[in-house]
Design a protein around this motif. Structure first.
Motif, PDB file in Angstrom:
ATOM      1  N   ILE A 243       1.650   9.901 -23.969  1.00  0.00           N
ATOM      2  CA  ILE A 243       2.643   9.814 -23.141  1.00  0.00           C
ATOM      3  C   ILE A 243       3.577   8.606 -23.753  1.00  0.00           C
ATOM      4  O   ILE A 243       3.031   7.854 -24.535  1.00  0.00           O
ATOM      5  N   PRO A 244       4.718   8.404 -23.656  1.00  0.00           N
ATOM      6  CA  PRO A 244       5.597   7.472 -24.231  1.00  0.00           C
ATOM      7  C   PRO A 244       5.438   6.130 -23.301  1.00  0.00           C
ATOM      8  O   PRO A 244       4.963   6.086 -22.181  1.00  0.00           O
ATOM      9  N   VAL A 245       5.766   4.949 -23.831  1.00  0.00           N
ATOM     10  CA  VAL A 245       5.280   3.762 -23.442  1.00  0.00           C
ATOM     11  C   VAL A 245       6.031   3.733 -21.805  1.00  0.00           C
ATOM     12  O   VAL A 245       5.825   2.732 -21.236  1.00  0.00           O
ATOM     13  N   GLU A 246       7.490   4.001 -21.687  1.00  0.00           N
ATOM     14  CA  GLU A 246       7.983   4.048 -20.574  1.00  0.00           C
ATOM     15  C   GLU A 246       7.168   4.441 -19.280  1.00  0.00           C
ATOM     16  O   GLU A 246       6.874   3.930 -18.176  1.00  0.00           O
TER      17      GLU A 246
ATOM     18  N   ASP B 254       0.951  -1.377   0.074  1.00  0.00           N
ATOM     19  CA  ASP B 254       0.091  -0.062  -0.111  1.00  0.00           C
ATOM     20  C   ASP B 254       0.878   1.160  -0.151  1.00  0.00           C
ATOM     21  O   ASP B 254       0.881   2.055   1.093  1.00  0.00           O
ATOM     22  N   PHE B 255       1.498   1.450  -1.171  1.00  0.00           N
ATOM     23  CA  PHE B 255       2.353   2.754  -1.231  1.00  0.00           C
ATOM     24  C   PHE B 255       1.912   3.573  -2.431  1.00  0.00           C
ATOM     25  O   PHE B 255       1.326   2.876  -3.409  1.00  0.00           O
ATOM     26  N   ASN B 256       2.035   4.765  -2.545  1.00  0.00           N
ATOM     27  CA  ASN B 256       1.573   5.628  -3.742  1.00  0.00           C
ATOM     28  C   ASN B 256       2.984   5.560  -4.734  1.00  0.00           C
ATOM     29  O   ASN B 256       2.653   5.973  -5.845  1.00  0.00           O
ATOM     30  N   SER B 257       4.018   5.256  -4.296  1.00  0.00           N
ATOM     31  CA  SER B 257       5.367   5.378  -5.267  1.00  0.00           C
ATOM     32  C   SER B 257       6.276   4.445  -4.514  1.00  0.00           C
ATOM     33  O   SER B 257       6.371   4.123  -3.291  1.00  0.00           O
TER      34      SER B 257
ATOM     35  N   THR C 205      -8.868   5.516 -11.158  1.00  0.00           N
ATOM     36  CA  THR C 205      -8.192   6.614 -10.280  1.00  0.00           C
ATOM     37  C   THR C 205      -6.708   5.998 -10.383  1.00  0.00           C
ATOM     38  O   THR C 205      -6.432   4.949 -10.153  1.00  0.00           O
ATOM     39  N   ILE C 206      -5.937   6.979 -10.845  1.00  0.00           N
ATOM     40  CA  ILE C 206      -4.454   6.669 -10.570  1.00  0.00           C
ATOM     41  C   ILE C 206      -4.105   6.467  -9.221  1.00  0.00           C
ATOM     42  O   ILE C 206      -4.270   7.207  -8.185  1.00  0.00           O
ATOM     43  N   SER C 207      -3.641   5.146  -8.952  1.00  0.00           N
ATOM     44  CA  SER C 207      -3.291   4.705  -7.497  1.00  0.00           C
ATOM     45  C   SER C 207      -1.670   4.287  -7.210  1.00  0.00           C
ATOM     46  O   SER C 207      -1.448   4.311  -5.993  1.00  0.00           O
ATOM     47  N   PHE C 208      -1.044   4.247  -8.212  1.00  0.00           N
ATOM     48  CA  PHE C 208       0.590   4.119  -7.950  1.00  0.00           C
ATOM     49  C   PHE C 208       1.366   4.511  -9.081  1.00  0.00           C
ATOM     50  O   PHE C 208       0.799   4.293 -10.251  1.00  0.00           O
ATOM     51  N   ILE C 209       2.496   4.950  -8.831  1.00  0.00           N
ATOM     52  CA  ILE C 209       3.388   5.557  -9.986  1.00  0.00           C
ATOM     53  C   ILE C 209       4.638   4.983  -9.446  1.00  0.00           C
ATOM     54  O   ILE C 209       5.222   5.067  -8.619  1.00  0.00           O
ATOM     55  N   ARG C 210       5.228   3.941 -10.463  1.00  0.00           N
ATOM     56  CA  ARG C 210       6.456   3.348 -10.166  1.00  0.00           C
ATOM     57  C   ARG C 210       7.359   4.130 -10.791  1.00  0.00           C
ATOM     58  O   ARG C 210       7.444   4.863 -11.880  1.00  0.00           O
ATOM     59  N   GLY C 211       8.906   4.322 -10.236  1.00  0.00           N
ATOM     60  CA  GLY C 211      10.069   4.364 -10.927  1.00  0.00           C
ATOM     61  C   GLY C 211      10.955   5.213 -10.193  1.00  0.00           C
ATOM     62  O   GLY C 211      10.556   5.541  -8.989  1.00  0.00           O
ATOM     63  N   ASN C 212      12.075   5.523 -10.521  1.00  0.00           N
ATOM     64  CA  ASN C 212      13.213   6.314  -9.805  1.00  0.00           C
ATOM     65  C   ASN C 212      12.545   7.855  -9.679  1.00  0.00           C
ATOM     66  O   ASN C 212      11.660   8.313 -10.474  1.00  0.00           O
ATOM     67  N   ASP C 213      13.367   8.654  -9.082  1.00  0.00           N
ATOM     68  CA  ASP C 213      13.062  10.062  -8.872  1.00  0.00           C
ATOM     69  C   ASP C 213      12.930  10.605 -10.115  1.00  0.00           C
ATOM     70  O   ASP C 213      11.903  11.834 -10.550  1.00  0.00           O
ATOM     71  N   GLU C 214      13.815  10.448 -11.176  1.00  0.00           N
ATOM     72  CA  GLU C 214      13.684  11.296 -12.531  1.00  0.00           C
ATOM     73  C   GLU C 214      12.524  10.886 -13.211  1.00  0.00           C
ATOM     74  O   GLU C 214      11.885  11.923 -13.768  1.00  0.00           O
ATOM     75  N   LEU C 215      11.858   9.588 -13.264  1.00  0.00           N
ATOM     76  CA  LEU C 215      10.799   9.343 -14.023  1.00  0.00           C
ATOM     77  C   LEU C 215       9.725   9.952 -13.337  1.00  0.00           C
ATOM     78  O   LEU C 215       8.698  10.446 -13.925  1.00  0.00           O
ATOM     79  N   LEU C 216       9.691   9.796 -11.902  1.00  0.00           N
ATOM     80  CA  LEU C 216       8.402  10.469 -11.188  1.00  0.00           C
ATOM     81  C   LEU C 216       8.414  11.943 -11.536  1.00  0.00           C
ATOM     82  O   LEU C 216       7.071  12.261 -11.545  1.00  0.00           O
ATOM     83  N   ASP C 217       9.464  12.539 -11.529  1.00  0.00           N
ATOM     84  CA  ASP C 217       9.349  14.102 -11.769  1.00  0.00           C
ATOM     85  C   ASP C 217       8.728  14.275 -13.083  1.00  0.00           C
ATOM     86  O   ASP C 217       7.895  15.067 -13.150  1.00  0.00           O
ATOM     87  N   GLU C 218       9.175  13.711 -14.144  1.00  0.00           N
ATOM     88  CA  GLU C 218       8.937  13.525 -15.369  1.00  0.00           C
ATOM     89  C   GLU C 218       7.173  13.410 -15.462  1.00  0.00           C
ATOM     90  O   GLU C 218       6.605  14.332 -16.134  1.00  0.00           O
ATOM     91  N   ILE C 219       6.837  12.579 -14.849  1.00  0.00           N
ATOM     92  CA  ILE C 219       5.442  12.358 -14.838  1.00  0.00           C
ATOM     93  C   ILE C 219       4.415  13.406 -13.964  1.00  0.00           C
ATOM     94  O   ILE C 219       3.551  13.729 -14.531  1.00  0.00           O
ATOM     95  N   LEU C 220       5.046  13.821 -12.714  1.00  0.00           N
ATOM     96  CA  LEU C 220       4.322  14.744 -12.156  1.00  0.00           C
ATOM     97  C   LEU C 220       4.262  16.114 -12.829  1.00  0.00           C
ATOM     98  O   LEU C 220       3.522  16.961 -12.865  1.00  0.00           O
ATOM     99  N   ASN C 221       5.578  16.532 -13.729  1.00  0.00           N
ATOM    100  CA  ASN C 221       5.644  17.715 -14.612  1.00  0.00           C
ATOM    101  C   ASN C 221       4.234  17.580 -15.500  1.00  0.00           C
ATOM    102  O   ASN C 221       3.828  18.798 -16.188  1.00  0.00           O
ATOM    103  N   LEU C 222       3.731  16.448 -15.887  1.00  0.00           N
ATOM    104  CA  LEU C 222       2.671  16.184 -16.798  1.00  0.00           C
ATOM    105  C   LEU C 222       1.468  16.602 -15.958  1.00  0.00           C
ATOM    106  O   LEU C 222       0.337  16.360 -16.610  1.00  0.00           O
ATOM    107  N   ASN C 223       1.341  16.645 -14.845  1.00  0.00           N
ATOM    108  CA  ASN C 223       0.247  16.864 -13.786  1.00  0.00           C
ATOM    109  C   ASN C 223      -0.280  15.697 -13.733  1.00  0.00           C
ATOM    110  O   ASN C 223      -1.574  15.393 -13.583  1.00  0.00           O
ATOM    111  N   ILE C 224       0.251  14.363 -14.002  1.00  0.00           N
ATOM    112  CA  ILE C 224      -0.212  13.077 -13.688  1.00  0.00           C
ATOM    113  C   ILE C 224       0.078  12.594 -12.177  1.00  0.00           C
ATOM    114  O   ILE C 224       1.361  12.547 -11.909  1.00  0.00           O
ATOM    115  N   ARG C 225      -0.925  12.526 -11.228  1.00  0.00           N
ATOM    116  CA  ARG C 225      -0.526  12.134  -9.982  1.00  0.00           C
ATOM    117  C   ARG C 225      -1.513  11.304  -9.334  1.00  0.00           C
ATOM    118  O   ARG C 225      -2.525  10.949  -9.958  1.00  0.00           O
TER     119      ARG C 225
END
Length: 237
Positions: free
Chosen positions: A225-228, A140-143, A176-196
Motif C-alpha cells: 500500500i502507498p504511504v497515503e 469511538d468511530f470506525n471512520s 485489528t484494524i479499528s479506524f480508517i481516516r479520510g474522505n470518501d474517495e480514499l475510503l473507497d480505495e482502501i475498501l476496494n483492497l478489502n482493507i476494513r
C-alpha cells in the motif's frame, strides 16, 4: 490544559516520549533532557513521578516508555499540536517560523470539541507541516464518515484503547484494524483492497525506509500500500 486535570508539564514529557517512542520504545533520560532543555537530575525526578501516576514505565539509568494511560494522553496532546500547526499554516497563514511555538502554547487549552471542528474544517488531515503523522482522534468511530454523521458532540464517546497508523508500526506489531481516516474517495480505495475495520493486520516490511510503500498482511493476504493509505489505517494497540 485541555481537560483541567493534567498539568502542561506532564503533557510535555509524555509528548516527547511519544515522539521518540510511539511503539512504546524506551527513551533515554539523556534524550528527554536534550529535547526538553531540562537537567538530567530534574528529568529523573519527573520520570519517577510519572511512573507513580501510572503514565510510564521507568528503568533507572536507561529511560522510560509509555503505558496505555500515558499513551492515550500523549497521543491526544500530540494530535492537538500537529493539527494546530496545520490550521495555523493553511488557514491562518502564520509565518512558518512561528507555527511550532504558537501550537505549543495553544495545544494545552484546545478543547476536544474545538479540535474536532478544526479537523473537519481541514478535511481530516493525515500530516502536519513537518510531515509527521497526525494521530487519530480518540472518538469511538470506525471512520470519518461516522464522525460527520454525529452532529451532537455531547453524544460522542471516547475510544477505550489506543491506535497507531500503519506508517508508525514496527515489524513486531500487529493488531485489528479499528479506524480508517479520510474522505470518501480514499475510503473507497482502501475498501476496494478489502482493507476494513475488524480485519487482522500485520506489518511486514518497510519498502524504501517507508518513504513510498508499506507491505502488510490483512487477513492472510499480502498487500503493498502507498504511504497515503498507511498514514490513515489504524490498528488498536
Amino acid at each position: 490544559m485541555a481537560d483541567g486535570k493534567i498539568s502542561e508539564n506532564i503533557e510535555e514529557y509524555l509528548e516527547v516520549l511519544y515522539r521518540n517512542g510511539s511503539n512504546r520504545e524506551q527513551v533515554s533520560t539523556t534524550k528527554l533532557s536534550d529535547e526538553l532543555g531540562i537537567a538530567p537530575g530534574s528529568v529523573t525526578q519527573m520520570l519517577k513521578k510519572l511512573e507513580n501516576l501510572g503514565y510510564i514505565k521507568y528503568t533507572p539509568y536507561k529511560g522510560a516508555s509509555l503505558t496505555d494511560d500515558g499513551m492515550k494522553i500523549a497521543q491526544k496532546i500530540t494530535r492537538k499540536h500537529r493539527i494546530l500547526e496545520k490550521f495555523l499554516r493553511d488557514i491562518l497563514k502564520v509565518k512558518e517560523e512561528n507555527i511550532h511555538s504558537q501550537a505549543c502554547e495553544m495545544e494545552h487549552a484546545l478543547s476536544d470539541e474545538a479540535e474536532r471542528a478544526i479537523c473537519t474544517m481541514l478535511h481530516n488531515p493525515d500530516l502536519c507541516p513537518d510531515n509527521n503523522v497526525i494521530p487519530a482522534c480518540d472518538f469511538d468511530f470506525n471512520s470519518c464518515k461516522e464522525c460527520y454523521s454525529q452532529t451532537d458532540f455531547d453524544k460522542i464517546i471516547n475510544r477505550k484503547f489506543n491506535l497507531l497508523s500503519v506508517s508508525e508500526l514496527t515489524s513486531d506489531i500487529e493488531g485489528t484494524i479499528s479506524f480508517i481516516r479520510g474522505n470518501d474517495e480514499l475510503l473507497d480505495e482502501i475498501l476496494n483492497l478489502n482493507i476494513r475495520v475488524g480485519a487482522h493486520l500485520k506489518y511486514e516490511v518497510n519498502d524504501n525506509d517507508g518513504e513510498n510503500h508499506y507491505l502488510i498482511t490483512v487477513d492472510d493476504k499480502k498487500l503493498d500500500i502507498p504511504v497515503e493509505m498507511a498514514n490513515n489505517i489504524f490498528i488498536g494497540i
